[in-house]
Design an enzyme around this catalytic site. Structure first.
Site, PDB file in Angstrom:
ATOM      1  CB  SER A 114      64.837 -25.431  54.050  1.00  0.00           C
ATOM      2  OG  SER A 114      63.842 -24.594  53.519  1.00  0.00           O
TER       3      SER A 114
ATOM      4  CG  ASP B  28      61.169 -21.998  55.917  1.00  0.00           C
ATOM      5  OD1 ASP B  28      62.210 -21.843  55.259  1.00  0.00           O
ATOM      6  OD2 ASP B  28      60.594 -23.100  56.015  1.00  0.00           O
TER       7      ASP B  28
ATOM      8  CD  GLN C 276      65.724 -21.587  53.521  1.00  0.00           C
ATOM      9  OE1 GLN C 276      65.304 -21.523  52.374  1.00  0.00           O
ATOM     10  NE2 GLN C 276      64.917 -21.680  54.569  1.00  0.00           N
TER      11      GLN C 276
END
Length: 303
Positions: A241, A217, A291
């Protein structure tokens, strides 16, 4: 001035952070980051959710993918509860669905798929991109110090956040995305590993997968900011996100250097789409990541 924690202390704290506590057959608790401030790091919730799913998976099966949706931002301080649904148990594959909640409010949904290891058709069609070896690069902490020196006046909270010691050591091949002021192609490369050794992967492969999920991440959403020459650190953008997916292709040690190559093929409508490929030092593809996140130009508040 307090002494800075050693790399060994930082990694021990990370291992504790990613060790969820069983509260029942299908219920786990994740504890907060030590001295955490503000919003919970998304990679923490993903990794803790994966650990809860791994702890409830059938014996002998290993995680090969996860898909997560961020619903709300978590806050540092309160614990996070993880409730497991055993959606499927087959001979070769199994599935676990996880709801992460904080103070009774869901903040993330995660689904993890597991497989019993087997031999099969094998190929690798991705070549690791060229990258300066990590030994020849300065740690990102040095780049952050340099950036703060060039920024001039910054708040103490911002300075403390940027200079906070981290359990994941990163060395960026290019300039850090939030230091970028000139538009450039949406591609980035960085090396990462834990700042100190982890337990041997033979003893706890699930932990190494969780650490890779945690680190995946980092830097990813920032790749979609590169073509626009905007920076979160300079207060020019806001972002969060929205979802996150990881596919684990082969076992890899998270305490040895891994190359994270990211790109962003599209952004628009207040969203940016990002992809990542993680390679080991031998050039083998370890994991793939995708993502989508919310990215918006920050609008100055009217006075």
């Amino acid at each position: 001035m307090t002494d800075q924690p050693s790399p060994e202390q930082l990694v021990a704290d990370l291992v504790r952070l990613l060790t969820v506590e069983r509260q029942g057959e299908d219920a786990f608790t994740g504890h907060p980051q030590k001295d955490g401030v503000g919003r919970v790091f998304g990679g923490q919730v993903i990794a803790q959710g994966l650990q809860a799913a791994q702890a409830s998976a059938p014996e002998g099966m290993v995680a090969h993918s996860l898909h997560a949706y961020f619903l709300r931002g978590g806050k540092e301080g309160p614990t996070i509860d993880y409730a497991i649904a055993r959606d499927f148990d087959g001979r070769s594959f199994a599935n676990r669905r996880v709801v992460a909640s904080q103070e009774g409010t869901p903040i993330l949904n995660l689904t993890a798929s597991f497989q019993r290891p087997e031999d099969g058709l094998s190929h690798d069609d991705y070549e690791m991109p060229e990258a300066v070896p990590p030994e020849e690069l300065a740690p990102d902490l040095e780049q952050r110090r340099k950036f703060l020196g060039e920024m001039g006046e910054v708040s103490e909270a911002q300075r403390a956040m940027m200079l906070r010691p981290r359990p994941i050591e990163m060395r960026t091949v290019d300039s850090l995305h939030w230091m970028n002021s000139d538009p450039r192609p949406p591609r980035a490369r960085c090396w990462f590993r834990t700042a100190a050794p982890l337990p041997p992967i033979e003893h706890d492969p699930a932990l190494h997968r969780a650490v890779i999920a945690y680190a995946s991440d980092y830097t990813l959403l920032g790749t979609s900011a590169l073509p626009h020459g905007l920076s979160w650190a300079r207060g020019e953008m806001i972002g969060a996100s929205l979802d996150h997916a990881v596919w684990f292709h082969r076992e890899a040690r998270a305490d040895e250097w891994l190359l994270y190559a990211t790109d962003s093929p599209w952004s628009g409508g207040g969203r940016g789409f990002n992809r990542g490929r993680i390679f080991d030092r031998e050039g083998r593809l370890v994991a793939s990541v995708a993502q989508e996140g919310m990215i918006r130009r920050r609008t100055p508040k009217a006075t």
